[in-house]
Design a protein around this motif. Structure first.
Motif, PDB file in Angstrom:
ATOM      1  N   ILE A  18       0.612 -11.420   1.940  1.00  0.00           N
ATOM      2  CA  ILE A  18       0.832 -10.476   3.030  1.00  0.00           C
ATOM      3  C   ILE A  18      -0.511 -10.135   3.633  1.00  0.00           C
ATOM      4  O   ILE A  18      -1.419  -9.689   2.926  1.00  0.00           O
TER       5      ILE A  18
ATOM      6  N   SER B  65      -2.225  -7.649   6.161  1.00  0.00           N
ATOM      7  CA  SER B  65      -1.924  -6.431   6.917  1.00  0.00           C
ATOM      8  C   SER B  65      -2.700  -6.429   8.224  1.00  0.00           C
ATOM      9  O   SER B  65      -3.746  -7.056   8.355  1.00  0.00           O
TER      10      SER B  65
ATOM     11  N   CYS C 288       3.852 -11.838   6.961  1.00  0.00           N
ATOM     12  CA  CYS C 288       4.184 -12.378   5.651  1.00  0.00           C
ATOM     13  C   CYS C 288       4.075 -13.906   5.767  1.00  0.00           C
ATOM     14  O   CYS C 288       4.820 -14.524   6.523  1.00  0.00           O
TER      15      CYS C 288
ATOM     16  N   ASP D 216       6.987  -5.083  10.260  1.00  0.00           N
ATOM     17  CA  ASP D 216       6.834  -3.864  11.047  1.00  0.00           C
ATOM     18  C   ASP D 216       7.628  -2.751  10.367  1.00  0.00           C
ATOM     19  O   ASP D 216       8.742  -2.990   9.880  1.00  0.00           O
TER      20      ASP D 216
ATOM     21  N   ILE E  15       2.747  -2.581   2.041  1.00  0.00           N
ATOM     22  CA  ILE E  15       2.179  -2.834   3.366  1.00  0.00           C
ATOM     23  C   ILE E  15       3.264  -2.633   4.433  1.00  0.00           C
ATOM     24  O   ILE E  15       4.396  -3.094   4.278  1.00  0.00           O
ATOM     25  N   THR E  16       2.907  -1.932   5.508  1.00  0.00           N
ATOM     26  CA  THR E  16       3.917  -1.574   6.500  1.00  0.00           C
ATOM     27  C   THR E  16       3.814  -2.365   7.804  1.00  0.00           C
ATOM     28  O   THR E  16       4.760  -2.412   8.581  1.00  0.00           O
ATOM     29  N   SER E  17       2.653  -2.971   8.055  1.00  0.00           N
ATOM     30  CA  SER E  17       2.487  -3.756   9.286  1.00  0.00           C
ATOM     31  C   SER E  17       1.612  -4.968   9.019  1.00  0.00           C
ATOM     32  O   SER E  17       0.581  -4.860   8.353  1.00  0.00           O
ATOM     33  N   GLY E  18       2.033  -6.127   9.546  1.00  0.00           N
ATOM     34  CA  GLY E  18       1.238  -7.342   9.348  1.00  0.00           C
ATOM     35  C   GLY E  18       2.109  -8.569   9.446  1.00  0.00           C
ATOM     36  O   GLY E  18       3.094  -8.595  10.178  1.00  0.00           O
TER      37      GLY E  18
ATOM     38  N   THR F 181       4.211  -4.412  -2.276  1.00  0.00           N
ATOM     39  CA  THR F 181       2.839  -4.303  -1.765  1.00  0.00           C
ATOM     40  C   THR F 181       2.611  -2.987  -1.042  1.00  0.00           C
ATOM     41  O   THR F 181       1.479  -2.538  -0.907  1.00  0.00           O
TER      42      THR F 181
END
Lengths: 133, 133, 133
Positions: A129, A131, A36, A100, A31-34, A29
């Motif tokens: 996910i 974010s 799951c 993170d 995505i770096t922050s959020g 994905t």
């Protein structure tokens, strides 16, 4: 988009480590922050996060659940798997893990386990996910 | 905005199916992808997702919880409902359900149950939809 | 950004109220609507939301967990803390709390407790605020 992680159990009670599949799906994905969000769409299975290093821990959890909620008992549900439904409520059907710096924020000893209580079956875990943060 | 789902229990221990009310509230938001976060703001109640087709399953879960955590025991809390507090911790007070294509991603047999452990009471469940994913 | 809440336990089994620290961390973000995601990165600890007013409730929950899952038993895990791993699965390692109008939407009697099952130890709880809703 929802991602489905397929899981195949081979015995009646079994914990299956899905950490690797979750990590792989997360990386795709970007995505770096959020968070799951994992969800088990079954009523005789669950999901838990616990020690993955020593298989004895999984064995001890399963053995205690079997002692607390025995396979046979004063159950009314006619399909003969009431204990699996009860274990599903005790472990829960969803888990959220923080994300993170592009990674799942799991502790050093933590793994994510699909909990089969009425196998063998073909199962799946839904994943989304979100974010933010 | 937070949405409150009102629930009225009529006996001491009771599971109340709130799936329809959650679906209805979701549709009003128009959100098509994300997670539906449900939270029980009570300390003697819980929330679980399990089979809704056969009421015997709910009966079996309640009966087992009553056997594991009996109404009377060596409890110190003076209000006489310690077992309800303990069951709340065992089932949990929150659930997250994935949302995809505008619908709750529940399994075929899954329903969302408010778990009353100290009724009859007027209760409520908080709900927030987080879009994303 | 992830926020870590530090917790120091002083005995083997202990519930530590972290509500104040979570509220403080939330206020610093300035986020007014969303969910607060808490995650325990340990395999012999958990997190629960239950009554904070009367300490007897925490004592009763701990006593019942100790009765259901005794310290000594037919455990295979060689570290001698299998019961702590099992209690972690029963209480869970994550909690989500709704945020509305800048505040945690907790019930009047609810507090957030870090559940130590294998103390004394230095522990921490991960926290991420997802805005939305």
């Amino acid at each position: 988009m929802i991602k489905h992680i397929n899981v195949k159990s081979s015995v009646r009670t079994e914990f299956i480590d899905i950490t690797g599949k979750v990590r792989e799906a997360l990386q795709k994905t970007g995505i770096t922050s959020g968070i799951c969000c994992l969800f088990v769409p079954h009523t005789t299975a669950g999901i838990t996060i616990n020690e993955g290093a020593d298989p004895s821990v999984q064995r001890d959890i399963q053995t205690m659940l079997n002692r607390l909620v025995p396979f046979d008992g004063d159950y009314h549900h006619s399909e003969g798997n009431s204990e699996a439904h009860i274990k599903s409520t005790l472990t829960g059907t969803s888990q959220n893990i923080l994300i993170d710096e592009g990674r799942l924020v799991l502790g050093r000893w933590q793994s994510i386990f699909f909990c089969e209580f009425d196998g063998p079956r073909q199962r799946r875990v839904g994943m989304k996910i979100i974010s933010g943060g």
